[in-house]
Write an enzyme that holds these catalytic residues in place. Structure first.
Site, short mmCIF file in Angstrom:
data_model
loop_
_atom_site.label_atom_id
_atom_site.label_comp_id
_atom_site.label_asym_id
_atom_site.label_seq_id
_atom_site.Cartn_x
_atom_site.Cartn_y
_atom_site.Cartn_z
N GLY A 25 -60.24 111.37 -66.59
CA GLY A 25 -58.93 111.93 -66.85
C GLY A 25 -58.24 112.31 -65.55
O GLY A 25 -58.53 111.73 -64.49
N LEU A 27 -58.31 115.02 -63.53
CA LEU A 27 -59.10 115.59 -62.42
C LEU A 27 -60.13 114.59 -61.89
O LEU A 27 -60.32 114.45 -60.68
CB LEU A 27 -59.77 116.89 -62.87
CG LEU A 27 -60.40 117.72 -61.76
CD1 LEU A 27 -59.35 118.19 -60.75
CD2 LEU A 27 -61.14 118.92 -62.34
N ALA A 140 -53.88 118.24 -60.90
CA ALA A 140 -53.59 116.82 -61.13
C ALA A 140 -53.10 116.66 -62.55
O ALA A 140 -53.54 117.36 -63.45
CB ALA A 140 -54.85 115.98 -60.92
N LYS A 196 -60.34 133.29 -62.68
CA LYS A 196 -59.39 132.28 -63.15
C LYS A 196 -59.19 132.40 -64.65
O LYS A 196 -58.07 132.25 -65.16
CB LYS A 196 -59.90 130.88 -62.77
CG LYS A 196 -58.83 129.83 -62.94
CD LYS A 196 -59.22 128.49 -62.34
CE LYS A 196 -58.06 127.51 -62.47
NZ LYS A 196 -58.43 126.13 -62.32
N ASN A 200 -55.68 132.71 -66.74
CA ASN A 200 -55.35 131.74 -67.78
C ASN A 200 -55.18 132.41 -69.15
O ASN A 200 -54.31 132.03 -69.93
CB ASN A 200 -56.45 130.66 -67.89
CG ASN A 200 -56.38 129.68 -66.73
OD1 ASN A 200 -55.35 129.51 -66.11
ND2 ASN A 200 -57.50 129.04 -66.43
N ASN A 204 -51.69 131.08 -70.39
CA ASN A 204 -51.70 129.83 -71.15
C ASN A 204 -51.36 129.96 -72.63
O ASN A 204 -50.54 129.18 -73.13
CB ASN A 204 -53.07 129.13 -70.99
CG ASN A 204 -53.29 128.65 -69.57
OD1 ASN A 204 -52.57 129.04 -68.65
ND2 ASN A 204 -54.28 127.80 -69.39
N1 LIG Z 1 -56.22 118.56 -64.18
C1 LIG Z 1 -56.35 119.58 -63.36
O1 LIG Z 1 -55.53 119.75 -62.42
C2 LIG Z 1 -57.45 120.58 -63.50
C3 LIG Z 1 -57.55 121.63 -62.58
C4 LIG Z 1 -58.58 122.58 -62.72
C5 LIG Z 1 -59.50 122.44 -63.74
N2 LIG Z 1 -59.38 121.41 -64.63
C6 LIG Z 1 -60.37 121.33 -65.70
O2 LIG Z 1 -61.04 120.07 -65.60
C7 LIG Z 1 -61.37 119.58 -66.91
C8 LIG Z 1 -60.74 118.18 -67.06
O3 LIG Z 1 -59.32 118.33 -66.98
P1 LIG Z 1 -58.35 117.07 -67.00
O4 LIG Z 1 -56.99 117.58 -66.82
O5 LIG Z 1 -58.86 116.02 -66.10
O6 LIG Z 1 -58.54 116.58 -68.53
P2 LIG Z 1 -58.28 115.14 -69.13
O7 LIG Z 1 -57.18 114.47 -68.37
O8 LIG Z 1 -58.17 115.31 -70.62
O9 LIG Z 1 -59.63 114.35 -68.79
C9 LIG Z 1 -60.83 114.47 -69.49
C10 LIG Z 1 -61.43 113.09 -69.61
O10 LIG Z 1 -62.74 113.17 -70.16
C11 LIG Z 1 -62.92 112.01 -70.97
N3 LIG Z 1 -64.04 112.17 -71.90
C12 LIG Z 1 -64.15 112.99 -72.97
N4 LIG Z 1 -65.34 112.83 -73.58
C13 LIG Z 1 -66.01 111.87 -72.86
C14 LIG Z 1 -67.29 111.26 -72.99
N5 LIG Z 1 -68.14 111.58 -73.99
N6 LIG Z 1 -67.65 110.34 -72.06
C15 LIG Z 1 -66.82 109.98 -71.06
N7 LIG Z 1 -65.58 110.52 -70.89
C16 LIG Z 1 -65.18 111.46 -71.79
C17 LIG Z 1 -61.58 111.88 -71.68
O11 LIG Z 1 -61.41 110.62 -72.23
P3 LIG Z 1 -60.37 110.43 -73.46
O12 LIG Z 1 -59.01 110.69 -72.90
O13 LIG Z 1 -60.63 109.04 -73.85
O14 LIG Z 1 -60.75 111.44 -74.50
C18 LIG Z 1 -60.62 112.15 -70.53
O15 LIG Z 1 -60.33 110.96 -69.84
C19 LIG Z 1 -60.79 120.62 -67.90
O16 LIG Z 1 -61.80 121.52 -68.27
C20 LIG Z 1 -59.73 121.34 -67.09
O17 LIG Z 1 -59.49 122.65 -67.53
C21 LIG Z 1 -58.39 120.48 -64.54
#
Ligand SMILES: NC(=O)c1ccc[n+]([C@@H]2O[C@H](COP(=O)([O-])OP(=O)(O)OC[C@H]3O[C@@H](n4cnc5c(N)ncnc54)[C@H](OP(=O)(O)O)[C@@H]3O)[C@@H](O)[C@H]2O)c1
Length: 318
Positions: A25, A27, A140, A196, A200, A204
């Protein structure tokens, strides 16, 4: 690790790092884009369903420059030297359970989830594995399925959760430093995750319920009516957990400062609701409510916010 030379891509230390990323995803793709091309690849959800051995996407770095990123889907994890877990909190235990038997016992597992609860669940399930948690302020997002934007540069702190992870942080920082992202060790990772979570919890759910950017919550009746009690619930739980105490006033000041400093931002929870996706409310306000109950405290405001946010997406798409 080049998939041009191998019909079955693996992640090989000899070619520079052996970093496997579970969760392609926003991150996960940020880390893959920043690490050297030969250092990292993605763990597929279902290797037998892969239509291509490589994942392509457009990446916009924090200075606005764009380029195409190509990284392998990893069909073997036998030589993984580091696993970054970048799934959502609610998916993490199941995602890891699907692959844990295929990664070496010695491979450090770094959990990047926001909130709390999922990290402890993983550490409790696999106490003999080197499990660590990361808290990151990198930001991200993924405006289109094949586009990732590094919206803001930040810092990433990493600390051990299980006994076998003790002492591994310096080497993990060395493995991640070629990314150019700022990575630091943290002896008190749960405290940092708590810090954090408190912010949140105070921002949030309001942005999701009011469908507004962070700054707009500050004048809303919902926020003004509940923030004091919410901060008292947080302060009581933080004290009951034996963590360094914070007064409700300090917590409220921190929450309001961050909401002002990020006034035009859309929180991830609001974004998830807008996209009909499951939110991480169970690991933020829901964690506060459940943990308070376990410790004989009550947290009705956190419970109320949890229930109301869950009603916004009764049938999430993921
Ligand atoms: N984005 C940021 O800036 C940021 C910053 C700090 C912390 N975080 C934390 O990091 C985590 C991820 O955030 P994100 O924004 O990257 O979320 P995201 O875009 O929803 O990415 C999560 C990914 O995990 C995949 N996934 C789910 N189940 C899976 C499995 N069984 N096997 C393989 N892949 C799987 C999802 O695929 P599908 O889409 O196909 O379900 C998705 O691509 C969260 O807990 C968030 O709070 C994110």
């Amino acid at each position: 690790m080049s998939s041009q030379r191998s019909a079955r891509p693996s992640v090989s230390g000899s070619e520079g790092g052996g970093i496997a990323i579970l969760g392609a995803g926003a991150l996960g793709r940020l880390w893959a884009a920043c690490l050297p091309p030969a250092a990292a690849g993605f763990v597929p959800r279902n290797p037998s369903a892969l239509s291509s051995f490589r994942l392509h996407y457009h990446f916009q770095d924090s200075s606005g420059r764009q380029h195409t990123v190509t990284r392998p889907w990893l069909t073997t994890l036998a030589d993984a030297e580091l696993l970054l877990v970048t799934t959502k909190a609610g998916d993490t235990l199941e995602a890891l359970n699907q692959i844990i038997g295929r990664i070496p016992e010695s491979c450090p597992i770094v959990l990047f989830q926001n909130g709390l609860g999922s990290q402890q669940a993983v550490a409790a399930r696999w106490p003999a594995r080197p499990v660590l948690a990361a808290s990151t302020t990198e930001a991200a997002n993924r405006p289109e399925p094949d586009q990732v934007v590094h919206a803001a540069r930040g810092h990433t702190w990493i600390g051990a959760l299980t006994e076998p992870a003790t002492g591994l942080v310096p080497n993990i920082i060395r493995q991640l430093s070629p990314s150019g992202l700022d990575v630091r060790g943290e002896d008190r990772i749960l405290e940092r995750l708590w810090g954090k979570l408190a912010i949140n919890a105070g921002i949030n759910p309001f942005t999701a319920l009011l469908d507004c950017p962070n700054g707009e919550i500050l004048e809303s009746p919902l926020f003004l009516d509940s923030i004091q009690a919410l901060c008292e619930e947080l302060a009581n739980l933080i004290a009951a957990e034996g963590l360094p105490p914070h007064s409700p006033r300090e917590l409220r000041d921190d929450i309001e400062r961050v909401a002002r400093n990020t006034a035009s931002n859309t929180s991830s929870m609001r974004g998830d609701v807008q996209n009909g996706r499951a939110t991480e409310i169970d690991f933020i306000n829901g964690y506060v409510a459940n943990r308070s109950r376990e410790l004989g405290l009550s947290a009705p405001v956190n419970q109320m916010l949890t229930e109301r946010v869950k009603q916004l997406v009764p049938h999430p798409s993921h």
